[in-house]
Design a protein around this motif. Sequence first.
Motif, PDB file in Angstrom:
ATOM      1  N   ASP A  43     -52.435 -27.518 -63.202  1.00 32.08           N
ATOM      2  CA  ASP A  43     -51.193 -28.017 -62.624  1.00 32.08           C
ATOM      3  C   ASP A  43     -50.698 -26.987 -61.616  1.00 32.08           C
ATOM      4  O   ASP A  43     -50.042 -26.014 -61.980  1.00 32.08           O
ATOM      5  CB  ASP A  43     -50.160 -28.249 -63.725  1.00 32.08           C
ATOM      6  CG  ASP A  43     -48.852 -28.818 -63.199  1.00 32.08           C
ATOM      7  OD1 ASP A  43     -48.760 -29.103 -61.990  1.00 32.08           O
ATOM      8  OD2 ASP A  43     -47.915 -28.977 -64.003  1.00 32.08           O
ATOM      9  N   ALA A  44     -51.070 -27.172 -60.348  1.00 32.91           N
ATOM     10  CA  ALA A  44     -50.672 -26.251 -59.294  1.00 32.91           C
ATOM     11  C   ALA A  44     -50.051 -27.044 -58.152  1.00 32.91           C
ATOM     12  O   ALA A  44     -50.526 -28.116 -57.802  1.00 32.91           O
ATOM     13  CB  ALA A  44     -51.865 -25.451 -58.791  1.00 32.91           C
ATOM     14  N   GLN A  45     -48.997 -26.490 -57.587  1.00 30.54           N
ATOM     15  CA  GLN A  45     -48.265 -27.185 -56.537  1.00 30.54           C
ATOM     16  C   GLN A  45     -47.858 -26.185 -55.454  1.00 30.54           C
ATOM     17  O   GLN A  45     -47.397 -25.086 -55.762  1.00 30.54           O
ATOM     18  CB  GLN A  45     -47.010 -27.823 -57.155  1.00 30.54           C
ATOM     19  CG  GLN A  45     -46.119 -28.527 -56.197  1.00 30.54           C
ATOM     20  CD  GLN A  45     -44.878 -29.080 -56.898  1.00 30.54           C
ATOM     21  OE1 GLN A  45     -44.493 -28.635 -57.969  1.00 30.54           O
ATOM     22  NE2 GLN A  45     -44.263 -30.051 -56.279  1.00 30.54           N
ATOM     23  N   THR A  46     -48.032 -26.586 -54.193  1.00 21.55           N
ATOM     24  CA  THR A  46     -47.572 -25.764 -53.081  1.00 21.55           C
ATOM     25  C   THR A  46     -46.137 -26.152 -52.783  1.00 21.55           C
ATOM     26  O   THR A  46     -45.837 -27.314 -52.538  1.00 21.55           O
ATOM     27  CB  THR A  46     -48.451 -25.984 -51.833  1.00 21.55           C
ATOM     28  OG1 THR A  46     -49.805 -25.672 -52.178  1.00 21.55           O
ATOM     29  CG2 THR A  46     -48.006 -25.097 -50.692  1.00 21.55           C
ATOM     30  N   ILE A  47     -45.235 -25.181 -52.820  1.00 19.53           N
ATOM     31  CA  ILE A  47     -43.815 -25.426 -52.618  1.00 19.53           C
ATOM     32  C   ILE A  47     -43.410 -25.192 -51.172  1.00 19.53           C
ATOM     33  O   ILE A  47     -42.688 -25.976 -50.586  1.00 19.53           O
ATOM     34  CB  ILE A  47     -42.964 -24.518 -53.540  1.00 19.53           C
ATOM     35  CG1 ILE A  47     -43.337 -24.738 -55.002  1.00 19.53           C
ATOM     36  CG2 ILE A  47     -41.488 -24.713 -53.308  1.00 19.53           C
ATOM     37  CD1 ILE A  47     -43.041 -26.120 -55.530  1.00 19.53           C
ATOM     38  N   ALA A  48     -43.843 -24.092 -50.591  1.00 20.66           N
ATOM     39  CA  ALA A  48     -43.437 -23.748 -49.227  1.00 20.66           C
ATOM     40  C   ALA A  48     -44.591 -23.065 -48.513  1.00 20.66           C
ATOM     41  O   ALA A  48     -45.316 -22.280 -49.112  1.00 20.66           O
ATOM     42  CB  ALA A  48     -42.224 -22.830 -49.251  1.00 20.66           C
ATOM     43  N   VAL A  49     -44.747 -23.378 -47.233  1.00 22.36           N
ATOM     44  CA  VAL A  49     -45.800 -22.775 -46.432  1.00 22.36           C
ATOM     45  C   VAL A  49     -45.210 -22.388 -45.077  1.00 22.36           C
ATOM     46  O   VAL A  49     -44.590 -23.199 -44.416  1.00 22.36           O
ATOM     47  CB  VAL A  49     -46.974 -23.753 -46.211  1.00 22.36           C
ATOM     48  CG1 VAL A  49     -48.027 -23.123 -45.313  1.00 22.36           C
ATOM     49  CG2 VAL A  49     -47.583 -24.189 -47.524  1.00 22.36           C
ATOM     50  N   HIS A  91     -45.177 -17.210 -47.325  1.00 24.56           N
ATOM     51  CA  HIS A  91     -44.174 -16.848 -46.324  1.00 24.56           C
ATOM     52  C   HIS A  91     -44.507 -15.506 -45.688  1.00 24.56           C
ATOM     53  O   HIS A  91     -45.437 -14.822 -46.111  1.00 24.56           O
ATOM     54  CB  HIS A  91     -42.772 -16.833 -46.951  1.00 24.56           C
ATOM     55  CG  HIS A  91     -42.603 -15.837 -48.055  1.00 24.56           C
ATOM     56  ND1 HIS A  91     -43.078 -16.035 -49.335  1.00 24.56           N
ATOM     57  CD2 HIS A  91     -42.040 -14.624 -48.067  1.00 24.56           C
ATOM     58  CE1 HIS A  91     -42.790 -14.994 -50.086  1.00 24.56           C
ATOM     59  NE2 HIS A  91     -42.163 -14.113 -49.343  1.00 24.56           N
ATOM     60  N   VAL A  92     -43.759 -15.160 -44.653  1.00 23.96           N
ATOM     61  CA  VAL A  92     -43.943 -13.894 -43.952  1.00 23.96           C
ATOM     62  C   VAL A  92     -42.767 -12.998 -44.275  1.00 23.96           C
ATOM     63  O   VAL A  92     -41.616 -13.442 -44.290  1.00 23.96           O
ATOM     64  CB  VAL A  92     -44.035 -14.117 -42.420  1.00 23.96           C
ATOM     65  CG1 VAL A  92     -44.043 -12.796 -41.673  1.00 23.96           C
ATOM     66  CG2 VAL A  92     -45.265 -14.942 -42.086  1.00 23.96           C
ATOM     67  N   GLU A  93     -43.076 -11.726 -44.554  1.00 25.78           N
ATOM     68  CA  GLU A  93     -42.047 -10.741 -44.868  1.00 25.78           C
ATOM     69  C   GLU A  93     -42.547  -9.377 -44.405  1.00 25.78           C
ATOM     70  O   GLU A  93     -43.648  -8.971 -44.785  1.00 25.78           O
ATOM     71  CB  GLU A  93     -41.802 -10.759 -46.382  1.00 25.78           C
ATOM     72  CG  GLU A  93     -40.713  -9.881 -46.881  1.00 25.78           C
ATOM     73  CD  GLU A  93     -40.545 -10.043 -48.396  1.00 25.78           C
ATOM     74  OE1 GLU A  93     -40.664  -9.024 -49.088  1.00 25.78           O
ATOM     75  OE2 GLU A  93     -40.315 -11.180 -48.864  1.00 25.78           O
ATOM     76  N   ALA A 153     -48.264 -11.314 -44.651  1.00 33.36           N
ATOM     77  CA  ALA A 153     -48.359 -12.654 -45.225  1.00 33.36           C
ATOM     78  C   ALA A 153     -48.231 -12.485 -46.731  1.00 33.36           C
ATOM     79  O   ALA A 153     -48.910 -11.646 -47.327  1.00 33.36           O
ATOM     80  CB  ALA A 153     -49.687 -13.295 -44.872  1.00 33.36           C
ATOM     81  N   ILE A 154     -47.354 -13.255 -47.332  1.00 29.81           N
ATOM     82  CA  ILE A 154     -47.088 -13.158 -48.774  1.00 29.81           C
ATOM     83  C   ILE A 154     -47.405 -14.504 -49.424  1.00 29.81           C
ATOM     84  O   ILE A 154     -46.958 -15.545 -48.948  1.00 29.81           O
ATOM     85  CB  ILE A 154     -45.597 -12.839 -49.042  1.00 29.81           C
ATOM     86  CG1 ILE A 154     -45.123 -11.622 -48.276  1.00 29.81           C
ATOM     87  CG2 ILE A 154     -45.320 -12.752 -50.541  1.00 29.81           C
ATOM     88  CD1 ILE A 154     -45.617 -10.314 -48.797  1.00 29.81           C
ATOM     89  N   ALA A 155     -48.163 -14.454 -50.509  1.00 31.83           N
ATOM     90  CA  ALA A 155     -48.373 -15.636 -51.340  1.00 31.83           C
ATOM     91  C   ALA A 155     -47.826 -15.302 -52.721  1.00 31.83           C
ATOM     92  O   ALA A 155     -48.313 -14.391 -53.387  1.00 31.83           O
ATOM     93  CB  ALA A 155     -49.846 -15.998 -51.426  1.00 31.83           C
TER      94      ALA A 155
END
Length: 133
Positions: A5-11, A46-48, A52-54
């Motif tokens: 059960d995996a879901q991508t929330i934000a890209v 996201h970028v921080e 690149a951050i996952a």
Amino acid sequence: MTGGDAQTIAVERAPVDVDALGMRRVLDNLLANAVKYGGRARVLLHVEDSCAIADIVDDGPGIPEDEIERVFEPFYRSVAARASDREGSGLGLAVCRSIARSHGGDVILFRSDSGFTARISVPLAYEPERQVA
């Protein structure tokens, strides 16, 4: 990883120069751990700070604070992992951190308001153009 059960929330667009197979191994392992120990995984990209951050976030109990760095040692499994019936050799997180660091990044673990989080960071290949609203 299959059947989890995996879901991508934000890209967010985050161009990186990485070994695709190595990075896939890192992400597969972190996603599998999130599903195995936390029931499900939510991924936020996201970028921080020019990285690149996952973030792979799960709903599990996480790892006790005094074991968070130890789980990156080869062949170390947390007390909870050893007590469970879940298979593992204790190499996955050590390999993940090694691959991330070979790319100039890192893997860290922490608790947040969203859940237990495994964060992989790698430097951006170049600063992406950002659209102004």
